[in-house]
Design a protein around this motif. Structure first.
Motif, mmCIF file in Angstrom:
data_model
loop_
_atom_site.group_PDB
_atom_site.id
_atom_site.type_symbol
_atom_site.label_atom_id
_atom_site.label_comp_id
_atom_site.label_asym_id
_atom_site.label_seq_id
_atom_site.Cartn_x
_atom_site.Cartn_y
_atom_site.Cartn_z
ATOM 1 N N ALA A 1 13.117 -1.942 4.419
ATOM 2 C CA ALA A 1 11.763 -1.619 3.955
ATOM 3 C C ALA A 1 11.046 -0.788 5.012
ATOM 4 C CB ALA A 1 10.980 -2.897 3.666
ATOM 5 N N ASN A 2 10.013 -0.107 4.569
ATOM 6 C CA ASN A 2 9.154 0.672 5.463
ATOM 7 C C ASN A 2 7.735 0.137 5.388
ATOM 8 O OD1 ASN A 2 11.353 2.410 5.932
ATOM 9 N ND2 ASN A 2 10.753 3.750 4.218
ATOM 10 N N LYS A 3 7.015 0.216 6.478
ATOM 11 C CA LYS A 3 5.597 -0.114 6.453
ATOM 12 C C LYS A 3 4.865 0.995 5.696
ATOM 13 C CE LYS A 3 5.478 -2.637 10.838
ATOM 14 N NZ LYS A 3 4.888 -2.704 12.202
ATOM 15 N N ILE B 1 4.439 -3.007 2.421
ATOM 16 C CA ILE B 1 5.716 -2.343 2.659
ATOM 17 C C ILE B 1 6.163 -1.631 1.385
ATOM 18 C CG2 ILE B 1 6.460 -3.997 4.432
ATOM 19 C CD1 ILE B 1 8.141 -5.421 2.312
ATOM 20 N N ILE C 1 12.257 -4.243 8.468
ATOM 21 C CA ILE C 1 11.085 -3.392 8.286
ATOM 22 C C ILE C 1 10.951 -2.452 9.472
ATOM 23 C CG2 ILE C 1 8.607 -3.354 7.844
ATOM 24 C CD1 ILE C 1 8.851 -6.270 6.889
#
Length: 218
Positions: A7-9, A41, A66
């Motif tokens: 996941a990405n912020k 996210i 993340i």
């Protein structure tokens, strides 16, 4: 089983930002809980879609990667499109390794085919519960709980108190509760169904037969 997702912020908030994110093949999500602030996210749609096809993804402690930082969490909610195979949003809750958690886990039924009520009695297994809520430390959380039906006879039930639980796992119930997990329903045999019909046919034939003529007087 260890399940991990990437996941990405994300910083964008609101309906418009989420809609733009979905058009790029990403799913807006949030991870919350513990002493940290909730973090928005986003996750690759195809990756999340494939993970959601696995039963264990709903009941296992997950690892969220993340932006290179790993956090353990549980899936708490998924929002889907009403009729398209599209994931709209997901919620994850952080877990603390030192605190017990509450989680629903699925039940896996085994040995139904050799249960006396099925093999000898010709009964049908009815699954009353398909999952149960348990309490345990994250390290003890089972992906599922087996329900062994090998000794269940027709007309009898198996209750929660009879389940074999993994070490460190307890079922969450109200005091005095012991719900039924599965039962074997009895089915009337074919011979029993045919017997009344045969008796009725015999009665009808007897009624239709003419009475014997009286004997002639000498």
């Amino acid at each position: 089983m260890q399940l991990e997702f990437n996941a990405n912020k994300r910083d964008g908030q609101g309906t418009g930002a989420s809609r733009r994110l979905r058009r790029t093949g990403r799913v807006p999500a949030i991870i919350y809980g513990s002493t940290e602030k909730p973090q928005s996210i986003d996750i690759d749609h195809n990756e999340l879609f494939q993970l959601l096809r696995k039963e264990t993804f709903y009941s296992s402690v997950l690892t969220a990667n993340i932006d290179g930082a790993k956090e353990t969490c549980l899936l708490r909610d998924v929002q889907r499109h009403p009729y398209r195979q599209v994931i709209l949003h997901a919620d994850f809750q952080r877990v603390d390794a030192t605190h017990k958690l509450h989680q629903k886990v699925p039940l896996h039924f085994i040995n139904a085919d050799i249960a006396p009520g099925v093999k000898l009695g010709g009964g049908i297994v009815q699954h009353v519960l398909t999952d149960i809520e348990v309490r345990c430390l994250p390290k003890d959380l089972p992906a599922f709980i087996e329900v062994d039906l090998k000794d269940l006879v027709a007309g009898h039930s198996l209750h929660v108190s009879q389940l074999s639980l993994p070490t460190g796992v307890e079922v969450m119930l109200h005091k005095g509760e012991d719900p039924v997990v599965a039962t074997i329903l009895t089915v009337r045999g074919k011979d029993e169904d045919e017997a009344p019909a045969a008796d009725s046919a015999a009665t009808a034939v007897t009624a239709a037969a003419p009475a014997p003529a009286p004997a002639a007087k000498k």
